[in-house]
Design a protein around this motif. Sequence first.
Motif, PDB file in Angstrom:
ATOM      1  N   GLU A   1     -43.964 103.151 -66.695  1.00  0.00           N
ATOM      2  CA  GLU A   1     -42.871 102.265 -66.302  1.00  0.00           C
ATOM      3  C   GLU A   1     -42.303 102.680 -64.943  1.00  0.00           C
ATOM      4  OE1 GLU A   1     -39.931 102.100 -69.382  1.00  0.00           O
ATOM      5  OE2 GLU A   1     -41.304 101.142 -70.805  1.00  0.00           O
ATOM      6  N   SER A   2     -42.197 103.982 -64.736  1.00  0.00           N
ATOM      7  CA  SER A   2     -41.708 104.483 -63.441  1.00  0.00           C
ATOM      8  C   SER A   2     -42.672 104.128 -62.321  1.00  0.00           C
ATOM      9  CB  SER A   2     -41.510 105.997 -63.498  1.00  0.00           C
ATOM     10  OG  SER A   2     -40.496 106.322 -64.420  1.00  0.00           O
ATOM     11  N   VAL A   3     -43.954 104.190 -62.602  1.00  0.00           N
ATOM     12  CA  VAL A   3     -44.962 103.803 -61.607  1.00  0.00           C
ATOM     13  C   VAL A   3     -44.753 102.347 -61.207  1.00  0.00           C
ATOM     14  CG1 VAL A   3     -47.430 103.331 -61.257  1.00  0.00           C
ATOM     15  CG2 VAL A   3     -46.704 105.496 -62.260  1.00  0.00           C
ATOM     16  N   ARG A   4     -44.530 101.480 -62.186  1.00  0.00           N
ATOM     17  CA  ARG A   4     -44.330 100.064 -61.886  1.00  0.00           C
ATOM     18  C   ARG A   4     -43.059  99.838 -61.064  1.00  0.00           C
ATOM     19  NH1 ARG A   4     -46.859  99.657 -67.112  1.00  0.00           N
ATOM     20  NH2 ARG A   4     -44.888  99.730 -68.235  1.00  0.00           N
ATOM     21  N   ARG A   5     -42.000 100.551 -61.392  1.00  0.00           N
ATOM     22  CA  ARG A   5     -40.752 100.407 -60.627  1.00  0.00           C
ATOM     23  C   ARG A   5     -40.927 100.865 -59.184  1.00  0.00           C
ATOM     24  NH1 ARG A   5     -38.446 102.912 -65.497  1.00  0.00           N
ATOM     25  NH2 ARG A   5     -37.616 101.216 -66.758  1.00  0.00           N
ATOM     26  N   VAL A   6     -41.502 102.037 -59.013  1.00  0.00           N
ATOM     27  CA  VAL A   6     -41.699 102.585 -57.668  1.00  0.00           C
ATOM     28  C   VAL A   6     -42.647 101.695 -56.865  1.00  0.00           C
ATOM     29  CG1 VAL A   6     -42.644 104.562 -56.381  1.00  0.00           C
ATOM     30  CG2 VAL A   6     -41.152 104.955 -58.338  1.00  0.00           C
ATOM     31  N   SER A   7     -43.682 101.198 -57.506  1.00  0.00           N
ATOM     32  CA  SER A   7     -44.629 100.307 -56.820  1.00  0.00           C
ATOM     33  C   SER A   7     -43.962  99.004 -56.394  1.00  0.00           C
ATOM     34  CB  SER A   7     -45.829 100.005 -57.718  1.00  0.00           C
ATOM     35  OG  SER A   7     -46.538 101.193 -57.986  1.00  0.00           O
ATOM     36  N   SER A   8     -43.040  98.511 -57.213  1.00  0.00           N
ATOM     37  CA  SER A   8     -42.322  97.284 -56.859  1.00  0.00           C
ATOM     38  C   SER A   8     -41.471  97.492 -55.609  1.00  0.00           C
ATOM     39  CB  SER A   8     -41.431  96.838 -58.020  1.00  0.00           C
ATOM     40  OG  SER A   8     -42.217  96.500 -59.137  1.00  0.00           O
ATOM     41  N   ILE A   9     -40.774  98.600 -55.562  1.00  0.00           N
ATOM     42  CA  ILE A   9     -39.958  98.903 -54.376  1.00  0.00           C
ATOM     43  C   ILE A   9     -40.855  99.083 -53.154  1.00  0.00           C
ATOM     44  CG2 ILE A   9     -38.322 100.529 -53.348  1.00  0.00           C
ATOM     45  CD1 ILE A   9     -37.374 101.132 -56.225  1.00  0.00           C
ATOM     46  N   ALA A  10     -42.012  99.703 -53.339  1.00  0.00           N
ATOM     47  CA  ALA A  10     -42.958  99.893 -52.229  1.00  0.00           C
ATOM     48  C   ALA A  10     -43.410  98.545 -51.673  1.00  0.00           C
ATOM     49  CB  ALA A  10     -44.157 100.722 -52.687  1.00  0.00           C
ATOM     50  N   GLN A  11     -43.594  97.563 -52.551  1.00  0.00           N
ATOM     51  CA  GLN A  11     -44.007  96.233 -52.088  1.00  0.00           C
ATOM     52  C   GLN A  11     -42.939  95.593 -51.201  1.00  0.00           C
ATOM     53  OE1 GLN A  11     -46.822  94.497 -52.344  1.00  0.00           O
ATOM     54  NE2 GLN A  11     -47.826  96.179 -53.387  1.00  0.00           N
ATOM     55  N   VAL A  12     -41.669  95.801 -51.538  1.00  0.00           N
ATOM     56  CA  VAL A  12     -40.591  95.271 -50.706  1.00  0.00           C
ATOM     57  C   VAL A  12     -40.637  95.924 -49.325  1.00  0.00           C
ATOM     58  CG1 VAL A  12     -38.087  95.117 -50.412  1.00  0.00           C
ATOM     59  CG2 VAL A  12     -39.108  94.691 -52.655  1.00  0.00           C
ATOM     60  N   HIS A  13     -40.827  97.231 -49.289  1.00  0.00           N
ATOM     61  CA  HIS A  13     -40.887  97.926 -47.999  1.00  0.00           C
ATOM     62  C   HIS A  13     -42.134  97.539 -47.208  1.00  0.00           C
ATOM     63  CE1 HIS A  13     -37.335 100.444 -47.960  1.00  0.00           C
ATOM     64  NE2 HIS A  13     -37.482 100.516 -49.266  1.00  0.00           N
ATOM     65  N   GLU A  14     -43.209  97.224 -47.898  1.00  0.00           N
ATOM     66  CA  GLU A  14     -44.393  96.731 -47.187  1.00  0.00           C
ATOM     67  C   GLU A  14     -44.080  95.401 -46.505  1.00  0.00           C
ATOM     68  OE1 GLU A  14     -49.140  95.867 -47.733  1.00  0.00           O
ATOM     69  OE2 GLU A  14     -47.927  96.136 -49.521  1.00  0.00           O
ATOM     70  N   ALA A  15     -43.412  94.515 -47.241  1.00  0.00           N
ATOM     71  CA  ALA A  15     -43.030  93.224 -46.651  1.00  0.00           C
ATOM     72  C   ALA A  15     -42.087  93.441 -45.471  1.00  0.00           C
ATOM     73  CB  ALA A  15     -42.380  92.340 -47.712  1.00  0.00           C
ATOM     74  N   LEU A  16     -41.149  94.376 -45.597  1.00  0.00           N
ATOM     75  CA  LEU A  16     -40.212  94.654 -44.503  1.00  0.00           C
ATOM     76  C   LEU A  16     -40.927  95.256 -43.291  1.00  0.00           C
ATOM     77  CD1 LEU A  16     -37.211  96.063 -46.538  1.00  0.00           C
ATOM     78  CD2 LEU A  16     -37.207  93.992 -45.125  1.00  0.00           C
ATOM     79  N   SER A  17     -41.978  96.025 -43.533  1.00  0.00           N
ATOM     80  CA  SER A  17     -42.687  96.638 -42.405  1.00  0.00           C
ATOM     81  C   SER A  17     -43.456  95.606 -41.593  1.00  0.00           C
ATOM     82  CB  SER A  17     -43.644  97.732 -42.897  1.00  0.00           C
ATOM     83  OG  SER A  17     -44.772  97.178 -43.555  1.00  0.00           O
ATOM     84  N   MET A  18     -43.705  94.448 -42.180  1.00  0.00           N
ATOM     85  CA  MET A  18     -44.410  93.390 -41.461  1.00  0.00           C
ATOM     86  C   MET A  18     -43.462  92.294 -40.988  1.00  0.00           C
ATOM     87  SD  MET A  18     -47.896  92.997 -43.625  1.00  0.00           S
ATOM     88  CE  MET A  18     -47.359  93.395 -45.278  1.00  0.00           C
ATOM     89  N   SER A  19     -42.182  92.424 -41.294  1.00  0.00           N
ATOM     90  CA  SER A  19     -41.195  91.402 -40.978  1.00  0.00           C
ATOM     91  C   SER A  19     -40.564  91.669 -39.610  1.00  0.00           C
ATOM     92  CB  SER A  19     -40.108  91.414 -42.052  1.00  0.00           C
ATOM     93  OG  SER A  19     -39.059  90.555 -41.711  1.00  0.00           O
ATOM     94  N   VAL A  20     -40.247  90.606 -38.900  1.00  0.00           N
ATOM     95  CA  VAL A  20     -39.574  90.764 -37.613  1.00  0.00           C
ATOM     96  C   VAL A  20     -38.064  90.851 -37.795  1.00  0.00           C
ATOM     97  CG1 VAL A  20     -41.364  89.683 -36.234  1.00  0.00           C
ATOM     98  CG2 VAL A  20     -39.571  88.267 -37.229  1.00  0.00           C
ATOM     99  N   ASP A  21     -37.574  90.488 -38.959  1.00  0.00           N
ATOM    100  CA  ASP A  21     -36.159  90.636 -39.265  1.00  0.00           C
ATOM    101  C   ASP A  21     -36.057  91.411 -40.579  1.00  0.00           C
ATOM    102  OD1 ASP A  21     -37.095  88.730 -40.999  1.00  0.00           O
ATOM    103  OD2 ASP A  21     -35.924  87.097 -40.184  1.00  0.00           O
ATOM    104  N   GLU A  22     -34.895  91.662 -41.023  1.00  0.00           N
ATOM    105  CA  GLU A  22     -34.696  92.443 -42.242  1.00  0.00           C
ATOM    106  C   GLU A  22     -34.655  91.544 -43.478  1.00  0.00           C
ATOM    107  OE1 GLU A  22     -34.048  96.029 -42.899  1.00  0.00           O
ATOM    108  OE2 GLU A  22     -35.331  95.938 -41.147  1.00  0.00           O
ATOM    109  N   GLU A  23     -35.563  90.572 -43.535  1.00  0.00           N
ATOM    110  CA  GLU A  23     -35.608  89.667 -44.672  1.00  0.00           C
ATOM    111  C   GLU A  23     -36.984  89.703 -45.318  1.00  0.00           C
ATOM    112  OE1 GLU A  23     -34.304  85.922 -43.053  1.00  0.00           O
ATOM    113  OE2 GLU A  23     -32.229  86.388 -43.570  1.00  0.00           O
ATOM    114  N   VAL A  24     -37.009  89.391 -46.599  1.00  0.00           N
ATOM    115  CA  VAL A  24     -38.235  89.478 -47.389  1.00  0.00           C
ATOM    116  C   VAL A  24     -38.505  88.139 -48.052  1.00  0.00           C
ATOM    117  CG1 VAL A  24     -39.319  90.620 -49.357  1.00  0.00           C
ATOM    118  CG2 VAL A  24     -37.793  91.907 -47.875  1.00  0.00           C
TER     119      VAL A  24
END
Length: 156
Positions: free
Chosen positions: A80-103
Amino acid sequence: MTEENKHNKKLERLGFSYERGGVHTARTMMLAELRALLSKDATIREIHHRVKNNLQTVAALLRLQARRTNNAEGREALNESVRRVSSIAQVHEALSMSVDEEVNLDAVIDRILPVMNDVAAVDTSIRISRQGALGVLDADRATALVLVITELVQNA
């Protein structure tokens, strides 16, 4: 060297140009501000990328620990912790490709749901689908909502 010349030389070393009499051109000032903004934007995206990589490392360590444990309850808690951490990682991946701070939450959820389905602790096949659009949110709200969705799917 006059005081004005010393001042102008300092400005030149900082990348600013000047017209006669030491007046800065508006164009040069705007270009310097634009360079600073672009540099800041690139730095922020790099930070999100590094956070994502670090979260993926944490998830991998948790996954490794889950495989090594003999306690079924402990293994499920680690998964369950793996799934939670992976979910947060996906948000940061989207932010790393974003030109603004939106997802774009739809894109993040579409990446998370199949992963959650693959690591679900059920013996029967389940089907997870999303209906409707979630839209674009700022980073803080997106992270919180992704965690809520992760919890809802895990507890379903």
